[in-house]
Design a protein around this motif. Sequence first.
Motif, mmCIF file in Angstrom:
data_model
loop_
_atom_site.group_PDB
_atom_site.id
_atom_site.type_symbol
_atom_site.label_atom_id
_atom_site.label_comp_id
_atom_site.label_asym_id
_atom_site.label_seq_id
_atom_site.Cartn_x
_atom_site.Cartn_y
_atom_site.Cartn_z
ATOM 1 N N LEU A 35 0.885 -1.160 0.000
ATOM 2 C CA LEU A 35 0.000 0.000 0.000
ATOM 3 C C LEU A 35 0.925 1.212 0.000
ATOM 4 N N ARG A 59 -9.727 1.689 -2.088
ATOM 5 C CA ARG A 59 -8.488 2.156 -2.720
ATOM 6 C C ARG A 59 -7.865 1.072 -3.593
ATOM 7 N N ARG A 60 -6.850 1.490 -4.335
ATOM 8 C CA ARG A 60 -6.048 0.531 -5.084
ATOM 9 C C ARG A 60 -4.771 0.227 -4.317
ATOM 10 N N HIS A 61 -4.329 -1.017 -4.402
ATOM 11 C CA HIS A 61 -3.012 -1.378 -3.867
ATOM 12 C C HIS A 61 -2.314 -2.248 -4.899
ATOM 13 N N GLN A 76 -8.021 -3.294 -7.049
ATOM 14 C CA GLN A 76 -8.968 -2.348 -6.441
ATOM 15 C C GLN A 76 -9.829 -3.095 -5.429
ATOM 16 N N ARG A 101 -15.175 -0.200 -1.362
ATOM 17 C CA ARG A 101 -15.281 0.391 -0.031
ATOM 18 C C ARG A 101 -16.089 -0.569 0.846
#
Length: 192
Positions: free
Chosen positions: A73, A97-99, A123, A126
């Motif tokens: 992340l 979020r994207r990691h 992705q 949420r």
Amino acid sequence: MKLILGSGSPRRRELLAQIGVVADDIRPPDIDEAPATRELPRSYCARMAREKALAVRADTDDIVLSADTTVALGRRILGKPADAGEAAEFLLAMSGRRHRVITAVAVKRGAQMWERDVVTTVQMKRLSDEELNAYLTTNDWQGKAGGYGIQGPAGALIPWISGSFTAVVGLPLAETATLLTAAGYPMWKDRP
Ligand SMILES: Cc1cn([C@H]2C[C@H](O)[C@@H](COP(=O)(O)OP(=O)(O)OP(=O)(O)O)O2)c(=O)[nH]c1=O
């Protein structure tokens, strides 16, 4: 020549079986997986795969295959959560979020080493409290980098990836086949 899977991960064994590769022996490596100070996720992951391959005992003609999957992340490395609380912390940090998921593969034969790493962007939707708690209850987060497994119930939490699905699960199959071929493994030929 023997093929030795230098990994205790059942996912890696299953992924190899998918392409018809069955190791002659499985020897899980025992190494120190602590990241060095300020070590970046991609170099950490490559170092882990290399150290795993080097830690496995093998004859000079044997081929050793090891890998490491690291969830990143930003610059932060999310390892395997120690408990449900840490898994919840990781999942909340990734929520909405994207990691990146990096998988590095190392193939060793004698003194030679062939290496590749594959970076996939993932992705995560949420997460509502209900989704988070329900996922934690499955215990599927245990033993998995970042605290989730895309191939299990967490698939419901991941709308999109860019990269290699098999790499996220633990072994990028196309790259692995290329590395094994380079090391002299008879990938597409009849094996005794
Ligand atoms: C992100 C993610 C990881 N994982 C798993 C793959 C790996 O088994 C694990 C990451 O830990 P690793 O340290 O890469 O591997 P491991 O300890 O399970 O096995 P070994 O070192 O003996 O090879 O997380 C999934 O199964 N699905 C996923 O979506």
